[in-house]
Each structure stands twice: as structure tokens, then as C-alpha cells.
Design a protein around this motif. Structure first.
Motif, PDB file in Angstrom:
ATOM      1  N   GLU A   1       0.814  -1.214   0.000  1.00  0.00           N
ATOM      2  CA  GLU A   1       0.000   0.000   0.000  1.00  0.00           C
ATOM      3  C   GLU A   1       0.850   1.268   0.000  1.00  0.00           C
ATOM      4  N   VAL A   2       2.112   1.147   0.417  1.00  0.00           N
ATOM      5  CA  VAL A   2       3.017   2.306   0.394  1.00  0.00           C
ATOM      6  C   VAL A   2       3.234   2.778  -1.044  1.00  0.00           C
ATOM      7  N   PHE A   3       3.280   1.809  -1.962  1.00  0.00           N
ATOM      8  CA  PHE A   3       3.657   2.106  -3.348  1.00  0.00           C
ATOM      9  C   PHE A   3       2.424   2.281  -4.234  1.00  0.00           C
ATOM     10  N   ASN A   4       1.543   3.184  -3.812  1.00  0.00           N
ATOM     11  CA  ASN A   4       0.289   3.361  -4.550  1.00  0.00           C
ATOM     12  C   ASN A   4       0.375   4.555  -5.486  1.00  0.00           C
ATOM     13  N   ARG A   5      -0.722   5.292  -5.624  1.00  0.00           N
ATOM     14  CA  ARG A   5      -0.825   6.338  -6.645  1.00  0.00           C
ATOM     15  C   ARG A   5       0.094   7.533  -6.413  1.00  0.00           C
ATOM     16  N   TYR A   6       0.683   7.649  -5.207  1.00  0.00           N
ATOM     17  CA  TYR A   6       1.554   8.787  -4.934  1.00  0.00           C
ATOM     18  C   TYR A   6       2.966   8.616  -5.508  1.00  0.00           C
ATOM     19  N   ILE A   7       3.352   7.390  -5.845  1.00  0.00           N
ATOM     20  CA  ILE A   7       4.750   7.076  -6.144  1.00  0.00           C
ATOM     21  C   ILE A   7       5.056   7.093  -7.636  1.00  0.00           C
ATOM     22  N   GLU A   8       6.149   7.764  -7.985  1.00  0.00           N
ATOM     23  CA  GLU A   8       6.627   7.818  -9.376  1.00  0.00           C
ATOM     24  C   GLU A   8       7.634   6.702  -9.658  1.00  0.00           C
ATOM     25  N   SER A   9       8.639   6.547  -8.792  1.00  0.00           N
ATOM     26  CA  SER A   9       9.673   5.539  -9.013  1.00  0.00           C
ATOM     27  C   SER A   9      10.349   5.169  -7.700  1.00  0.00           C
ATOM     28  N   VAL A  10      10.983   3.977  -7.699  1.00  0.00           N
ATOM     29  CA  VAL A  10      11.668   3.464  -6.510  1.00  0.00           C
ATOM     30  C   VAL A  10      13.046   2.951  -6.926  1.00  0.00           C
ATOM     31  N   PHE A  11      14.073   3.284  -6.133  1.00  0.00           N
ATOM     32  CA  PHE A  11      15.433   2.830  -6.420  1.00  0.00           C
ATOM     33  C   PHE A  11      15.977   2.062  -5.220  1.00  0.00           C
ATOM     34  N   PRO A  12      16.718   0.950  -5.415  1.00  0.00           N
ATOM     35  CA  PRO A  12      17.087   0.392  -6.715  1.00  0.00           C
ATOM     36  C   PRO A  12      15.932  -0.251  -7.458  1.00  0.00           C
ATOM     37  N   SER A  13      14.886  -0.678  -6.688  1.00  0.00           N
ATOM     38  CA  SER A  13      13.688  -1.244  -7.312  1.00  0.00           C
ATOM     39  C   SER A  13      12.601  -1.377  -6.254  1.00  0.00           C
ATOM     40  N   LYS A  14      11.378  -1.469  -6.711  1.00  0.00           N
ATOM     41  CA  LYS A  14      10.259  -1.666  -5.791  1.00  0.00           C
ATOM     42  C   LYS A  14      10.414  -3.007  -5.070  1.00  0.00           C
ATOM     43  N   GLU A  15      10.896  -4.002  -5.793  1.00  0.00           N
ATOM     44  CA  GLU A  15      11.048  -5.339  -5.206  1.00  0.00           C
ATOM     45  C   GLU A  15      12.050  -5.322  -4.049  1.00  0.00           C
ATOM     46  N   LYS A  16      13.166  -4.596  -4.243  1.00  0.00           N
ATOM     47  CA  LYS A  16      14.173  -4.513  -3.185  1.00  0.00           C
ATOM     48  C   LYS A  16      13.624  -3.749  -1.974  1.00  0.00           C
ATOM     49  N   ALA A  17      12.850  -2.709  -2.249  1.00  0.00           N
ATOM     50  CA  ALA A  17      12.263  -1.930  -1.164  1.00  0.00           C
ATOM     51  C   ALA A  17      11.296  -2.791  -0.350  1.00  0.00           C
ATOM     52  N   ILE A  18      10.474  -3.575  -1.032  1.00  0.00           N
ATOM     53  CA  ILE A  18       9.522  -4.451  -0.346  1.00  0.00           C
ATOM     54  C   ILE A  18      10.271  -5.499   0.474  1.00  0.00           C
ATOM     55  N   GLU A  19      11.353  -6.030  -0.096  1.00  0.00           N
ATOM     56  CA  GLU A  19      12.167  -7.020   0.616  1.00  0.00           C
ATOM     57  C   GLU A  19      12.717  -6.445   1.932  1.00  0.00           C
ATOM     58  N   MET A  20      13.212  -5.208   1.872  1.00  0.00           N
ATOM     59  CA  MET A  20      13.746  -4.572   3.077  1.00  0.00           C
ATOM     60  C   MET A  20      12.640  -4.287   4.084  1.00  0.00           C
ATOM     61  N   LEU A  21      11.480  -3.859   3.595  1.00  0.00           N
ATOM     62  CA  LEU A  21      10.372  -3.555   4.496  1.00  0.00           C
ATOM     63  C   LEU A  21       9.794  -4.817   5.131  1.00  0.00           C
ATOM     64  N   MET A  22       9.942  -5.958   4.460  1.00  0.00           N
ATOM     65  CA  MET A  22       9.427  -7.223   4.992  1.00  0.00           C
ATOM     66  C   MET A  22      10.418  -7.930   5.908  1.00  0.00           C
ATOM     67  N   SER A  23      11.600  -7.335   6.087  1.00  0.00           N
ATOM     68  CA  SER A  23      12.646  -8.001   6.866  1.00  0.00           C
ATOM     69  C   SER A  23      12.318  -8.087   8.359  1.00  0.00           C
ATOM     70  N   GLY A  24      11.380  -7.254   8.815  1.00  0.00           N
ATOM     71  CA  GLY A  24      11.060  -7.230  10.241  1.00  0.00           C
ATOM     72  C   GLY A  24      11.912  -6.252  11.024  1.00  0.00           C
ATOM     73  N   LYS A  25      12.916  -5.689  10.371  1.00  0.00           N
ATOM     74  CA  LYS A  25      13.793  -4.723  11.025  1.00  0.00           C
ATOM     75  C   LYS A  25      13.174  -3.327  10.953  1.00  0.00           C
ATOM     76  N   GLU A  26      13.317  -2.556  12.032  1.00  0.00           N
ATOM     77  CA  GLU A  26      12.860  -1.170  12.018  1.00  0.00           C
ATOM     78  C   GLU A  26      13.807  -0.348  11.140  1.00  0.00           C
ATOM     79  N   LEU A  27      13.284   0.215  10.073  1.00  0.00           N
ATOM     80  CA  LEU A  27      14.088   1.006   9.155  1.00  0.00           C
ATOM     81  C   LEU A  27      13.927   2.492   9.468  1.00  0.00           C
ATOM     82  N   VAL A  28      14.898   3.284   9.034  1.00  0.00           N
ATOM     83  CA  VAL A  28      14.867   4.735   9.250  1.00  0.00           C
ATOM     84  C   VAL A  28      14.730   5.438   7.907  1.00  0.00           C
ATOM     85  N   PHE A  29      13.625   6.145   7.733  1.00  0.00           N
ATOM     86  CA  PHE A  29      13.379   6.921   6.522  1.00  0.00           C
ATOM     87  C   PHE A  29      13.422   8.406   6.874  1.00  0.00           C
TER      88      PHE A  29
END
Length: 399
Positions: free
Chosen positions: A14-42
Motif C-alpha cells: 500500500e506504500v507504493f500506490n498512486r503517490y509514487i513515481e519511481s523506486v530505487f534500486p527497485s520496488k522489489e528490493k524496497a519491499i524485501e527490506m520492508l518485509m525483513s522485520g527490522k525497524e528502518l529509518v526513513f
């Protein structure tokens, strides 16, 4: 693992919905990091080059709200140091440097504006002067070695200036490095910013990889643009923007003054209405419904988000009273007359306009009235009880 971090893939998507233009290095990598269970810092950065945060920034904030709900940490970075240079993105000429006092003045209401979208306590606030004021020349030289002149000069806006034989200051040239170093100084896992910030954010990504040897996600959000002209719908330098600092009444009036083609971009990128409602709005517009009705709904949604439901209702009633029924606002700011003041001085001293030249221009355009009568000359007298109106939304009552 952090028990309060959401790892459900559907919710992460749901993060990557209508507001998003592009993701680097890729949407797949971003989802992988977000699914890791680790608290990330944005983080997201904003330079206080003016006193207002406008609706063009909301796309970033609405995305960050989703990341906060997933249990991750968010930092609001105030670029109080980089603002002294000013981001050259989209600028056709070198920007004027701001003083520390100007920046401090601009910062006065920043947090108050941010809290209208991101709940107080849901993010940390930092200032990049904390590290840049301490940075030594030796440390800056190490930073300079990370990029080549060719990499920087490849930037589109620099290329445009070179072709037009317009100058580029070395200070501006180093701006992407300074913004990029923010990511290193905070050790972040991700950055969110408008699509026009992609170059700067990717500089930060490269620096994080080189200096910290870690991955950094870059999420570039869509820009609020007029689909017909491709130009930004919110532009601080041109003064045509809706500020989060605007009163509910002013915000309603400004939204109603937007071009009709702005309705869908605004609904899609600055509100949290459902995709279903967004599609219904598209259909209603395509089927010829009066754009005024849709803009009223848009204004109501935005004010509800920024000021609350009660203020949204009152702003709509006020708009109907002043613009549809041609009545005076329920509340009008008062101005105490001083001796020897004419209409020009009153307009300036009451805050209706910023300068005498602006006052004269508006009078010559028949945009100024006293008690409903158009002001024809600059010597017009004003008496106690008179209501001065400038343009469609600015009123003051002389006392």
C-alpha cells in the motif's frame, strides 16, 4: 526483529500506490527490506527557503504516514544549513543566499504545519546544521572525492544552463553532495522526496553505499503538475501555492481558484480519498459535471485534513456567503485608521498588499472596492466603518 514492525506484504504494498513515481534500486528490493522485520529509518528533507509548506509537499507526507503505520522510524530533516545555498533544482539562475536570520524566521511555523499531516510524536526532527557547521575542510575534501565533475555536470538543469550560457556557482554545484551527505550523517535506510529531487537523492544513495556500505531506498513521489501544461501547480517562487499555513477560509478560496484541470491531480496526490472515489470523480468530470462542485468537494477534503471537519464546514459556508451570495464574510479583520492615511497606505499597513506598487496595480485593475464600490483613484478617502475588499478574498474593516 521488532514486534511492532508490520511485515504483511499486502499492507507494505500500500506504500507504493498512486503517490509514487519511481523506486530505487527497485520496488522489489524496497519491499524485501520492508518485509525483513527490522525497524528502518526513513527521512524527508525540506529547506526553509520560505515561511510556508505547501500542498505540493503533501504527497511525501501521505507516503510517510503509511511508513509510520508500518512501524518504521521517520525523520523530518530541516535543511537550515543547505537553505543558505538553496536547491538549484529547476532554477534557471543562481539563487540568492539566505541569511541565518531569514532561515530562522522561516522556521517559526514549520513544525506546526507538519503536525497537520503527520501526528505530533510520530517523527523525529533534526537539523543539518548540526553536522555541516562542524565539518572540516579535510572532511569535505573526502566527500568531494566521491563524485566527478562529469557526474555532476550531467544533471539536466546544469546542462540547460550551460546551453543558455548561464552561470552555475560552485556552491550550487556542491548542493547535491550536501543533500546526499545528510543520508550518511543520519545513517538512514531510505529517503522520500519529490520526483524533481531524484538526482540529489541518488547522490545520497551512492554516498551511503560507498561510505557506510549499506543499502538505501529512494522513493520518488509524483509531482503536482498541470496535466495540460506540465508545469508545477504549486510554485513558491511565483507565489501561486496553497500553504498548510493558510486559514481554512483562504485555503478554500485558493482551491476554488485552481484551474479545472487541477482537480484530478489534487484529488489523486493531496488527499486520502479511496481509489474508488477518485475514479468516480474522474467519471463525473468526464460526464460534464460542473467543476465548481468537484472543487468544493476537494477544498472540503483538504481543509478537513489540515484543519478538521468543523473548520471545513464553516469555510464552505463562508465561501457560499461571500462568492455565491455576494455577502460580506462573517468575520472581518479590523484596521484602526491613522491620520493622513489614504487608500494606498491603508492597504499596505493593514497587510492587504505588500507594496505600494501592488496596491496601485490592483486599483488600476479595478480589483479594489470600498463598501462594494470600485476604487477609481489612489486618493480615495476611507472612513470608519468602511469595508475594503482587495481581489476576491481579502477584506479589512476600517475603524
Amino acid at each position: 526483529m521488532f514486534s511492532n514492525v508490520e511485515t504483511n506484504k499486502e499492507k507494505i504494498n500500500e506504500v507504493f500506490n498512486r503517490y509514487i513515481e519511481s523506486v530505487f534500486p527497485s520496488k522489489e528490493k524496497a519491499i524485501e527490506m520492508l518485509m525483513s522485520g527490522k525497524e528502518l529509518v526513513f527521512y524527508f528533507g525540506i529547506d526553509p527557503t520560505g515561511p510556508d509548506i505547501h500542498l505540493g509537499h503533501i504527497t511525501n507526507f501521505l507516503t510517510l504516514k503509511k511508513i509510520i503505520k508500518l512501524g518504521h522510524k521517520v525523520i523530518a530533516l530541516i535543511g537550515d544549513f543547505t537553505a543558505q545555498t538553496g536547491d538549484p533544482t529547476g532554477k534557471g539562475a543562481t539563487r540568492r543566499s539566505l541569511t541565518e536570520k531569514e532561515i530562522k524566521d522561516n522556521l517559526q511555523t514549520y513544525l506546526k504545519q507538519l503536525y497537520k499531516i503527520l501526528p505530533k510524536g510520530s517523527f523525529e526532527v533534526r537539523y543539518n546544521s548540526a553536522w555541516f557547521k562542524k565539518m572540516t575542510l579535510s572532511e569535505f575534501r573526502v566527500l568531494l572525492r566521491q563524485f566527478t565533475v562529469q557526474q555532476m555536470i550531467a544533471r539536466d538543469m546544469f546542462q540547460t544552463r550551460i546551453k543558455k550560457q548561464e552561470s552555475i556557482s560552485l556552491e550550487e554545484f556542491f548542493y547535491p553532495l550536501m543533500q546526499g551527505y545528510d543520508s550518511v550523517a543520519m545513517g538512514v535506510d531510505g529517503e522520500i522526496g519529490g520526483n524533481d529531487q531524484t538526482f540529489n537523492m541518488l547522490v545520497g544513495r551512492d554516498l551511503v553505499k560507498t561510505i557506510l556500505n549499506k543499502e538505501k531506498i529512494v522513493i520518488a513521489t509524483k509531482l503536482l503538475e498541470n496535466p495540460g501544461t506540465g508545469k508545477k501547480l504549486m510554485n513558491k517562487s511565483e507565489g501561486n501555492y496553497v500553504s498548510l499555513n493558510d486559514s481554512a477560509q483562504n485555503m478554500f478560496g485558493k482551491v476554488m481558484a485552481l484551474p479545472d484541470e487541477a482537480i484530478l491531480p489534487f484529488f489523486g496526490l493531496t488527499t486520502e480519498v479511496s481509489d474508488q472515489r477518485l475514479n468516480e470523480t474522474k467519471d463525473r468530470l468526464a460526464n460534464g459535471e460542473n467543476p465548481k462542485i468537484l472543487k468544493e468537494e476537494l477544498a472540503f477534503e483538504l481543509i478537513k485534513m489540515c484543519h478538521g471537519l468543523k473548520d471545513a464546514g464553516e469555510a464552505q459556508e463562508e465561501f457560499e456567503r461571500v462568492f455565491t451570495k455576494k455577502e460580506l464574510p462573517e468575520k472581518i479583520e479590523e484596521y484602526k485608521l491613522k491620520s493622513q492615511e489614504g487608500i494606498l497606505e491603508i492597504m499596505i499597513n493593514s497587510g492587504l498588499v505588500e507594496s505600494k506598487s501592488e496596491a496601485k496595480r490592483l486599483i488600476s485593475q479595478n480589483a479594489v472596492t470600498i463598501n462594494g464600490e470600485t476604487v477609481k483613484n489612489w486618493e480615495n478617502k476611507v472612513n470608519p466603518g468602511d469595508v475594503i475588499k482587495v481581489g476576491p478574498r481579502r477584506f479589512v474593516k476600517a475603524i
